[in-house]
Motif scaffolding. Structure first.
Motif, short mmCIF file in Angstrom:
data_model
loop_
_atom_site.label_atom_id
_atom_site.label_comp_id
_atom_site.label_asym_id
_atom_site.label_seq_id
_atom_site.Cartn_x
_atom_site.Cartn_y
_atom_site.Cartn_z
N GLY A 348 -90.65 -10.48 -28.32
CA GLY A 348 -90.11 -9.53 -27.58
C GLY A 348 -88.63 -9.05 -27.73
N GLY A 349 -87.82 -10.08 -28.14
CA GLY A 349 -86.29 -10.02 -28.31
C GLY A 349 -86.04 -9.42 -29.61
N ILE A 350 -86.79 -9.60 -30.59
CA ILE A 350 -86.80 -8.97 -31.86
C ILE A 350 -87.13 -7.35 -31.91
CG2 ILE A 350 -87.40 -8.64 -34.21
CD1 ILE A 350 -88.18 -11.75 -34.27
N LEU A 351 -88.13 -7.02 -31.02
CA LEU A 351 -88.53 -5.79 -30.89
C LEU A 351 -87.28 -5.23 -29.93
CD1 LEU A 351 -92.38 -5.94 -30.33
CD2 LEU A 351 -91.00 -5.28 -32.43
N THR A 352 -86.85 -5.85 -29.01
CA THR A 352 -86.06 -5.00 -28.19
C THR A 352 -84.78 -4.69 -29.15
OG1 THR A 352 -86.60 -6.19 -26.31
CG2 THR A 352 -84.42 -5.20 -26.29
N LYS A 353 -84.21 -5.62 -29.77
CA LYS A 353 -83.05 -5.34 -30.75
C LYS A 353 -83.19 -4.06 -31.73
CE LYS A 353 -81.15 -10.03 -30.55
NZ LYS A 353 -81.09 -11.19 -31.38
N LEU A 354 -84.54 -4.13 -32.30
CA LEU A 354 -84.80 -2.95 -33.20
C LEU A 354 -85.04 -1.63 -32.67
CD1 LEU A 354 -87.23 -5.03 -35.60
CD2 LEU A 354 -84.80 -4.38 -36.13
N LEU A 355 -85.47 -1.55 -31.34
CA LEU A 355 -86.11 -0.12 -30.69
C LEU A 355 -85.33 0.06 -29.73
CD1 LEU A 355 -89.88 -1.12 -30.57
CD2 LEU A 355 -88.84 0.13 -32.41
N LEU A 356 -84.21 -0.82 -28.93
CA LEU A 356 -83.99 -0.43 -27.83
C LEU A 356 -82.39 -0.56 -28.14
CD1 LEU A 356 -86.14 -1.80 -25.14
CD2 LEU A 356 -86.11 0.38 -25.88
N PRO A 357 -81.52 0.33 -27.16
CA PRO A 357 -80.10 0.19 -27.33
C PRO A 357 -79.61 -1.24 -27.15
CG PRO A 357 -80.66 1.97 -25.94
CD PRO A 357 -81.97 1.06 -26.26
N LYS A 358 -78.48 -1.39 -27.78
CA LYS A 358 -77.79 -2.93 -27.73
C LYS A 358 -77.48 -3.32 -26.20
CE LYS A 358 -74.11 -5.31 -29.47
NZ LYS A 358 -72.79 -5.52 -30.43
N GLY A 359 -77.86 -4.45 -25.98
CA GLY A 359 -77.65 -4.98 -24.56
C GLY A 359 -78.85 -4.85 -23.77
N THR A 360 -79.63 -4.25 -24.03
CA THR A 360 -81.24 -4.23 -23.24
C THR A 360 -81.65 -5.40 -23.21
OG1 THR A 360 -81.37 -1.87 -23.95
CG2 THR A 360 -83.22 -2.94 -22.82
N SER A 361 -82.10 -5.66 -21.81
CA SER A 361 -82.87 -6.89 -21.69
C SER A 361 -84.07 -7.04 -22.46
CB SER A 361 -83.10 -7.42 -20.22
OG SER A 361 -83.81 -8.17 -20.08
N SER A 362 -84.73 -8.01 -22.99
CA SER A 362 -86.05 -8.24 -23.74
C SER A 362 -87.17 -8.48 -22.83
CB SER A 362 -85.94 -9.18 -24.55
OG SER A 362 -85.65 -10.62 -24.11
N LEU A 363 -86.73 -8.54 -21.57
CA LEU A 363 -88.02 -8.99 -20.51
C LEU A 363 -89.05 -7.94 -20.21
CD1 LEU A 363 -86.28 -10.87 -17.60
CD2 LEU A 363 -87.61 -11.57 -19.51
N PRO A 364 -88.62 -6.47 -20.44
CA PRO A 364 -89.79 -5.74 -20.31
C PRO A 364 -90.76 -5.47 -21.32
CG PRO A 364 -87.40 -4.60 -19.37
CD PRO A 364 -87.21 -5.96 -20.00
N LEU A 365 -90.08 -5.49 -22.70
CA LEU A 365 -91.14 -5.59 -23.69
C LEU A 365 -91.83 -6.90 -23.83
CD1 LEU A 365 -89.19 -3.84 -26.90
CD2 LEU A 365 -91.47 -3.14 -25.46
N THR A 366 -91.15 -8.10 -23.35
CA THR A 366 -91.80 -9.24 -23.46
C THR A 366 -93.16 -9.25 -22.39
OG1 THR A 366 -89.89 -10.38 -23.86
CG2 THR A 366 -91.75 -11.78 -22.86
#
Length: 509
Positions: A348-366
């Motif tokens: 989830g953290g990797i996908l958040t960094k790739l798909l979402l703006p910087k600083g976005t929490s990874s919890l939603p995608l996780t």
């Protein structure tokens, strides 16, 4: 030298008065005489009465006089026996110094404990276990709830100085344990099972979730929660919306994602729990017991399996790992559940960094990844869900302990009225919209709507407990499943509300 003699001759009569004054000053004011056990004064001349009063710490032992001279003998007062002695008077300066020394030692001990990471970690674990034990073992604890019991005690011990307001351990809990807890508590989120086994109760739940969204959008402009501090009101409103769609895990996820302060978390949980308790009593009063025709999921034939599901999810520690339980808590199951959760958090953290703006929490995608995984591989996740839930609850309890310890009692008291008002208004509007749409537009049954509202506001365990208490055995499993659906969806929904709240005009200035 123990004796002092002073003689003033007759030839000094012209200056006798001034001399006597000097002698008196010497004897009464100076500390010189303190070293003499006795002293005597002989005066030749008329002004001899000037020495009639002894200096401090001395008593007049002897007095002789004649026409030409007078002699006085003074002796230092003897201390009385220990039994009858007057206790020495401690000066205010000495007392203050003693108090200062004790305070300094206490401060050093407290500082050492606050800087001891083992002490802080042990405190968090003890507080977490205290809340869970109180909830499971006592009626008062069940009414209070484990999160509120843990947060209240943590808030108290921190504000009296036993625990620190900030610590690297708190950061570790928020940064590592909370993200692990989210997947651990979502291992039972099999959407295929939710859709197939819930019947019309699923529709009632969707109406309840929409009602909470609308209620939040209406309530926030009226009660913007300014008492929580700058830029904290809308964040707490989102977190409470997540809790009133899913549960405590969603509140934690949203609060962590939006960086809600520990004090605001403590105040919000404390106020909301009181309002929710009153609301549950209201729902139990309205719901009719034993009406099978009002229950949902008529297609569920195996009532015993439904009862086993609720027992499987809401277990006492003594019953964990029993032979009747398909998902036992063992060392392998605990290890696998934590490892799987860690992998999901990493992905989830990797996908958040790739798909979402910087600083976005990874919890939603996780959360989304966990729900997708639990839906795709239900058999695998069913084997580790009980162990995952046990570990996840401990991690969440540690979050509540850390939030309570970093909070301020002053802030809780200051913000309590507005939070009580916000939660009451939000839940009240939720109920009104739910009954209006569900009962009069969609023609859903009342008991289904009550159960769906309980699942939204309280979560799966409270909804299933209500179904059991009201003797709706066929609704126990559907209530659990729609509650798990709330866990799976509430975080993303609440985070989506945030930008909308920021654009709303604030009516209270």
């Amino acid at each position: 030298m123990t004796t002092c003699r002073i003689r003033i001759g007759k030839n000094n009569v012209p200056t006798l008065s001034s001399m006597m004054i000097m002698v008196m000053i010497l004897l009464s004011k100076s500390s010189t005489t303190e070293s003499f056990s006795s002293f005597s004064v002989s005066v030749a001349g008329p002004p001899r009465s000037i020495l009639s009063n002894p200096p401090p710490s001395y008593s007049r032992l002897q007095y002789r006089t004649n026409k030409k001279a007078a002699s006085f003998r003074f002796e230092k007062r003897k201390e009385s026996s220990a039994i009858f002695a007057t206790p020495p008077v401690v000066s205010s300066t000495t007392a203050a110094a003693g108090v200062g020394l004790v305070a300094s030692m206490a401060s050093k001990i407290t500082s050492a404990l606050h800087n001891d990471l083992s002490f802080v970690l042990s405190s968090l674990l003890l507080l977490s276990v205290f809340g869970v034990t109180l909830e499971r073992r006592t009626t008062f604890g069940k009414a209070l709830s484990a999160p509120l019991a843990t947060m209240t005690l943590a808030l108290t011990v921190a504000n009296i100085g036993i625990m620190p307001f900030s610590s690297p351990i708190y950061n570790i809990v928020n940064k590592f344990l909370v993200p692990l807890a989210v997947p651990l508590l979502l291992f039972d989120s099999d959407l295929n099972r939710v859709i197939s086994d819930t019947g019309t109760l699923l529709t009632a739940f969707f109406v309840g979730a929409i009602s909470t969204i609308i209620a939040t959008l209406i309530t926030f402009p009226l009660v913007p929660l300014k008492s929580l501090g700058h830029d904290q009101g809308w964040r707490v409103a989102c977190a409470l919306a997540a809790r009133h769609i899913g549960g405590a895990i969603n509140f934690v996820a949203v609060a962590d994602t939006l960086n809600v302060s520990g004090g605001a978390v403590s105040a919000a949980i404390a106020a909301d729990n009181v309002v929710v308790a009153v609301y549950f009593a209201f729902l139990f009063y309205l719901a009719k017991a034993g009406d099978e025709h009002e229950s949902a999921a008529e297609n569920i034939k195996d009532i015993d399996s439904a009862e086993n599901e609720i027992i499987d999810l809401i277990q006492d520690p003594e019953s964990m790992g029993s032979s009747n339980n398909k998902s036992e808590i063992t060392m392998p199951s605990i290890g696998v559940s934590v490892a799987v959760s860690s992998c999901l958090v990493t992905l989830g953290g990797i996908l958040t960094k790739l798909l979402l703006p910087k600083g976005t929490s990874s919890l939603p995608l996780t959360s989304i990844l966990t729900v997708m995984s639990a839906t795709a591989f239900p058999k695998f996740f069913s084997k580790i869900r009980t162990a995952g839930a046990a570990v996840g609850i401990l991690f969440i309890q540690m979050f509540f302990a850390a939030s309570g310890a970093s909070g301020s009692i002053g802030l809780v008291i200051k913000s309590a009225p507005s939070l009580f008002l916000f939660s009451s208004l939000q839940i009240g509007i939720h109920f009104a919209i739910l009954m209006g749409l569900g009962r009069f537009v969609l023609r859903l049954k009342k008991n289904e709507l009550y159960l769906a509202s309980n699942a939204c506001v309280g979560g799966p365990t409270t909804a299933a407990a209500m179904a059991q208490a009201k003797e709706w055995p066929r609704s126990v499993l559907p209530a659990l499943l729609i509650g798990m659906l709330g866990y799976a969806t509430a975080t993303a929904i609440a985070l989506a509300i945030g930008p909308v709240l920021l654009r709303l005009p604030i009516l209270q200035r």
